[in-house]
Design an enzyme around this catalytic site. Structure first.
Site: not given
Length: 340
Positions: A240, A143, A309
């Site tokens: 992502e 992230s 995630h």
């Protein structure tokens, strides 16, 4: 006697130099462009936990300590891990200092970020990349931690790891890949188990080899134009995302295209776009957007790799050489990402 004394001192000096020579020679032969592998993890090693982005609390730390201890590892907490500064886990200088201190601390064998959120981009100018290169060790997270993984790979030439943060769900699949790559030093092949909604969707067929780089798409696109990104030439780009409308994914991929990044890569992997909505009608689907951007590049690509995630996730070595097979949806490491 004077001549003999000079000869003795000269001989003594040469002997001392000879003892030092292997270290000096080894350092002088290490090119600044050489990719460095961190040492692998062993049972009993110490992991430094830091909060370089969003705020954490005592419960987060307790859960993280249980997860890390479950792997047979010890824990050392960053000095500022419980700091708060607005929505950040402390002031920029303090969060950066925790990361710099963990790298220079010889008692710490690896560093795992507590969580993502926002804030890592803010500390990139405050990191000591020379010291980090001199004290290589595993750095892992995902992230917002994408900023650290890419910057340290680019500036310190150290392989980093896009994997679980300390507050992640450390289930069997996640820990299995982590142990095989970081403890055992295996060159694994990552392939989806096709469980639940985690399915591979082909964008363009084929195989390719290259350096694996990437991370969270919004964080990566926010770094474009900075001096903290690695070379994209013939690389394999993985991304992502979470909770972004499709048009925003389109906007970010367009940013990478306009910045000249997409036309340099040899392959493309979109992991998971978790909770990404199509938005109001009329609209494109996510796959339509990916096809429009990627198919004209003529490179192998797919969507759905277990990166992002999600509970079941790969540990992805950033900066390692891999071969991808878009038809099978596999990422094959060509060498170990850690030193024995």
């Amino acid at each position: 006697m004077l001549i003999n004394r000079r000869q003795f001192l000269t001989s003594l000096g040469l002997s001392i130099l000879a003892v030092q020579m292997p270290t000096l020679t080894a350092q002088s032969k290490l090119s600044p462009n050489t990719i460095i592998k961190p040492p692998r993890l062993r049972i009993g090693d110490t992991v430094g936990l830091i909060a370089p982005a969003g705020i954490v609390d005592d419960e987060d730390i307790a859960a993280a300590q249980r997860s890390v201890s479950g792997l047979g590892l010890k824990v050392k907490l960053g000095a500022h891990i419980l700091d708060r500064y607005g929505y950040l886990a402390g002031k920029d200088v303090d969060r950066a200092e925790d990361l710099n201190a963990m790298f220079s601390d010889r008692a710490v064998n690896a560093i795992i970020a507590m969580r993502g959120g926002w804030g890592c981009n803010r500390i990139l100018p405050l990191l000591d990349y020379t010291s980090i290169r001199s004290h290589p060790k595993i750095l892992m997270g995902y992230s917002d931690i994408t900023s650290l993984l890419l910057a340290i790979n680019a500036r310190s030439r150290l392989i980093t790891f896009h994997g679980p943060v300390a507050t992640s769900t450390w289930n069997q699949l996640t820990t299995d890949y982590l142990q095989r790559i970081l403890f055992n030093g295996e060159a694994v092949t990552m392939q989806n188990l096709n469980i639940g909604d985690v399915q591979v969707e082909l964008i363009a067929p084929g195989k390719a080899r290259g350096k694996l780089v990437g991370g969270n798409l919004s964080v990566l696109s926010a770094m474009v134009g900075s001096p903290y990104l690695p070379s994209w030439n013939k690389s394999i780009l993985f991304v992502e995302e979470i909770s972004e409308d499709v048009y925003r994914v389109d906007r970010m991929l367009t940013q990478l295209k306009n910045a000249g990044i997409l036309n340099q890569i040899a392959g493309f992997i979109f992991g998971q776009c978790t909770n990404c909505a199509s938005g109001d009608e009329p609209n494109f689907t996510l796959m339509q957007v990916l096809q429009e951007h990627i198919i004209p590049l003529g490179i192998p690509a797919w969507y759905g790799s277990m990166i992002g995630h999600i509970k079941d996730k790969f540990t992805v070595p950033v900066g390692a050489e891999v071969e991808i097979n878009a038809n099978a949806g596999t990422i094959q490491m060509l060498d170990a990402a850690v030193n024995s």
